[in-house]
Each structure stands twice: as C-alpha cells, then as structure tokens.
Motif scaffolding. Structure first.
Motif, short mmCIF file in Angstrom:
data_model
loop_
_atom_site.label_atom_id
_atom_site.label_comp_id
_atom_site.label_asym_id
_atom_site.label_seq_id
_atom_site.Cartn_x
_atom_site.Cartn_y
_atom_site.Cartn_z
N UNK A 197 0.85 -1.19 0.00
CA UNK A 197 0.00 0.00 0.00
C UNK A 197 0.88 1.24 0.00
N UNK A 198 0.52 2.22 -0.79
CA UNK A 198 1.21 3.51 -0.81
C UNK A 198 0.42 4.50 0.02
N UNK A 199 1.09 5.10 1.01
CA UNK A 199 0.43 6.06 1.89
C UNK A 199 0.98 7.46 1.64
N UNK A 200 0.08 8.43 1.54
CA UNK A 200 0.46 9.81 1.24
C UNK A 200 -0.09 10.73 2.32
N UNK A 201 0.81 11.51 2.94
CA UNK A 201 0.41 12.42 4.00
C UNK A 201 -0.40 13.59 3.42
N UNK A 202 -1.31 14.17 4.22
CA UNK A 202 -2.05 15.34 3.75
C UNK A 202 -1.13 16.57 3.71
N UNK A 203 -1.52 17.64 3.04
CA UNK A 203 -0.69 18.85 2.97
C UNK A 203 -0.34 19.37 4.36
N UNK A 204 0.94 19.74 4.54
CA UNK A 204 1.39 20.27 5.81
C UNK A 204 1.74 19.24 6.86
N UNK A 205 1.62 17.96 6.54
CA UNK A 205 1.90 16.88 7.49
C UNK A 205 3.03 16.02 6.93
N UNK A 206 4.01 15.66 7.80
CA UNK A 206 5.13 14.84 7.34
C UNK A 206 4.93 13.36 7.62
N UNK A 207 3.91 13.02 8.46
CA UNK A 207 3.68 11.63 8.81
C UNK A 207 2.65 11.02 7.87
N UNK A 208 3.01 9.87 7.27
CA UNK A 208 2.11 9.20 6.33
C UNK A 208 1.26 8.15 7.02
N UNK A 209 0.76 8.48 8.20
CA UNK A 209 -0.09 7.56 8.95
C UNK A 209 -1.55 7.81 8.62
N UNK A 210 -2.29 6.74 8.36
CA UNK A 210 -3.71 6.88 8.05
C UNK A 210 -4.43 7.59 9.19
N UNK A 211 -4.04 7.30 10.44
CA UNK A 211 -4.68 7.94 11.60
C UNK A 211 -4.37 9.43 11.69
N UNK A 212 -3.39 9.91 10.91
CA UNK A 212 -3.07 11.33 10.87
C UNK A 212 -3.62 11.99 9.61
N UNK A 213 -4.54 11.32 8.96
CA UNK A 213 -5.19 11.90 7.79
C UNK A 213 -4.61 11.52 6.45
N UNK A 214 -3.63 10.63 6.44
CA UNK A 214 -3.03 10.21 5.17
C UNK A 214 -4.01 9.36 4.36
N UNK A 215 -3.79 9.32 3.07
CA UNK A 215 -4.60 8.47 2.20
C UNK A 215 -3.79 7.24 1.82
N UNK A 216 -4.46 6.14 1.58
CA UNK A 216 -3.80 4.90 1.19
C UNK A 216 -4.42 4.33 -0.06
N UNK A 217 -3.59 3.77 -0.92
CA UNK A 217 -4.11 3.13 -2.13
C UNK A 217 -3.24 1.95 -2.51
N UNK A 218 -3.81 1.06 -3.28
CA UNK A 218 -3.10 -0.15 -3.71
C UNK A 218 -1.83 0.23 -4.46
N UNK A 219 -0.80 -0.62 -4.28
CA UNK A 219 0.49 -0.33 -4.91
C UNK A 219 1.14 -1.63 -5.35
N UNK A 220 1.58 -1.68 -6.60
CA UNK A 220 2.31 -2.82 -7.12
C UNK A 220 3.80 -2.54 -7.01
N UNK A 221 4.54 -3.42 -6.38
CA UNK A 221 5.98 -3.20 -6.19
C UNK A 221 6.70 -3.29 -7.53
N UNK A 222 7.52 -2.27 -7.85
CA UNK A 222 8.31 -2.34 -9.09
C UNK A 222 9.45 -3.35 -8.94
N UNK A 223 10.02 -3.75 -10.05
CA UNK A 223 11.07 -4.78 -10.04
C UNK A 223 12.28 -4.38 -9.21
N UNK A 224 12.62 -3.06 -9.19
CA UNK A 224 13.83 -2.64 -8.46
C UNK A 224 13.64 -2.72 -6.95
#
Length: 240
Positions: free
Chosen positions: A201-228
């Motif tokens: 899962x890829x998590x993205x923090x909301x504007x102005x927030x450095x923590x990518x925690x869902x409980x801190x308002x971050x969004x999460x979406x499905x993520x496919x791992x690249x080969x590297x």
C-alpha cells in the motif's frame, strides 16, 4: 477447528474480518478479552482460566493486541505457549516487533538495509554523534507507539539537543533517525509472509503533514511493487 482471537475490540475491522474469515472457512471463532484471563503458576498445577472458568480446548490462539492490552496480553500469549496451545504470533516476537529500536537491530543483524538510527542515554555528545548520520532535519520516534503518536521532526541543533535532553531527563526513550526529505510525505507499506510479499500500500500524508499515517489523515491506495524494489522470489499483490 476452534480459534481463540485475543482482542478487546470485537467491532474492530481486523477482528471482525478474522472472525468472518474463520466462520466462512467452517471454523469456530471466539473473541477473548485479554484482561479476562487469570494465569496460574505453581501450586497444584499450572493453568489458565477465562472469566473464572477453565479455558476451553482451543486449537490455536490468534493475538490481536492493542497498545493498551499488549503488556498483559503478551503474558497471556506466553502462558498459552507454555501450556502447549499453538499461537499464531509468539510473545517474544510480538515484544520485539513493538520495540522500534529492538526491531531495527534484528533487521540489521539479518543484513537488511535500515536507515541510520541512534538512541542515547544523554544529550552530552549528541551533536557530534548525529553529524555521522547525515544532515538536518532529524526525526524522533518513541520506542513504543503506533498511528504516528509522539513522533517529532527537529531541524536545528538547538531543538534536537534540547528535546533529547528533556526526554532523557524524563526517562523517555526515543530513536533518532535522519528524515528522508525525498519521500515528501509518502511511504510504502509492504506485508511479507514467509518469503513472499503478499500485499503493498502507498500512503500519502495530507498537505502540511510529514507523517504518512492513516490515523493522521493520510490516504492509502493499492500499490504494485516495481522490479527494483521487489526481490525476484516475491510475488506481490496490491492491497484491495
């Protein structure tokens, strides 16, 4: 199969999902409050009771311990191990996973890459030591914690030294790490079972927030791992 799920939150999503999956697979599942157990050692015999009655013959125990239940819950798990009941997660690995610095040491011992990490007992030599770890800002994480609680971002020597000094005076233990500014509030959470990456899962923090925690308002979406990122033997599936 009779499955015991250790959880104080019968309505929690993870607890409900485990219960439903067990029932759909034809098993019996019972949610057990960790604080309802009495643990006996010595005397006439070693045993465990639940709400004053002997514990039934569970085929397996699945711990789902929260921050408030984990300390006593680990003792419950260890007691089930001792009396011979299979458990999905043992007490010692649970304790190791909860402790951020301990878990980092385990990863390093197995030659897995980790960010430079430091913990200290005083701030006396802090400025010289962190210079070996990279540039400011530095991030501070408590030894124990979830959901982004207690995490601090410090961008000057004065703020870092004064904060660490205060934490040491209060006997609060923290991990110090260089902050990955290139991440820009984004991280990737990968679930690995055995030697297989089963979901990401890829998590993205909301504007102005450095923590990518869902409980801190971050969004999460499905993520496919690249080969590297994904080792050849891994076959990842994105989180639904």
């Amino acid at each position: 199969m009779k499955i015991g799920i250790l959880s104080r939150g019968p309505q929690n999503h993870s607890t409900r999902s485990l219960t439903e999956a067990a029932l759909n697979a034809g098993h019996a599942a019972e949610i057990l409050d960790p604080f309802g157990f009495y643990l006996y050692v010595g005397g006439t015999r070693n045993r465990i009771t639940y709400h004053g009655k002997p514990v039934g013959d569970f085929d397996v125990i699945m711990p789902r311990l929260s921050r408030t239940t984990v300390q006593y819950g680990e003792e419950v798990v260890a007691h089930f191990e001792w009396i011979g009941t299979p458990v999905i997660n043992r007490a010692k690995p649970i304790a190791a996973a909860r402790h951020k610095f301990h878990s980092l040491r385990i990863l390093a011992q197995h030659d897995l890459p980790i960010p430079p990490s430091l913990t200290v007992g005083s701030a006396a030599f802090l400025e010289d030591t962190v210079a070996e770890m990279g540039d400011y800002p530095f991030i501070l994480k408590p030894f124990y914690g979830t959901h982004g609680r207690g995490i601090m971002l410090l961008d000057t020597p004065t703020s870092l030294t004064s904060t660490v000094g205060a934490l040491c005076d209060l006997h609060h233990d923290y991990v110090i790490q260089s902050f990955v500014t290139e991440a820009d509030g984004v991280d990737i959470r990968v679930l690995v079972v055995g030697d297989e990456a089963v979901a990401a899962m890829k998590r993205s923090a909301p504007p102005g927030e450095f923590r990518a925690n869902i409980h801190k308002g971050a969004s999460g979406k499905a993520f496919m791992l690249p080969d590297e990122i994904q080792p050849p033997r891994y076959k990842s599936r994105s989180c639904a």
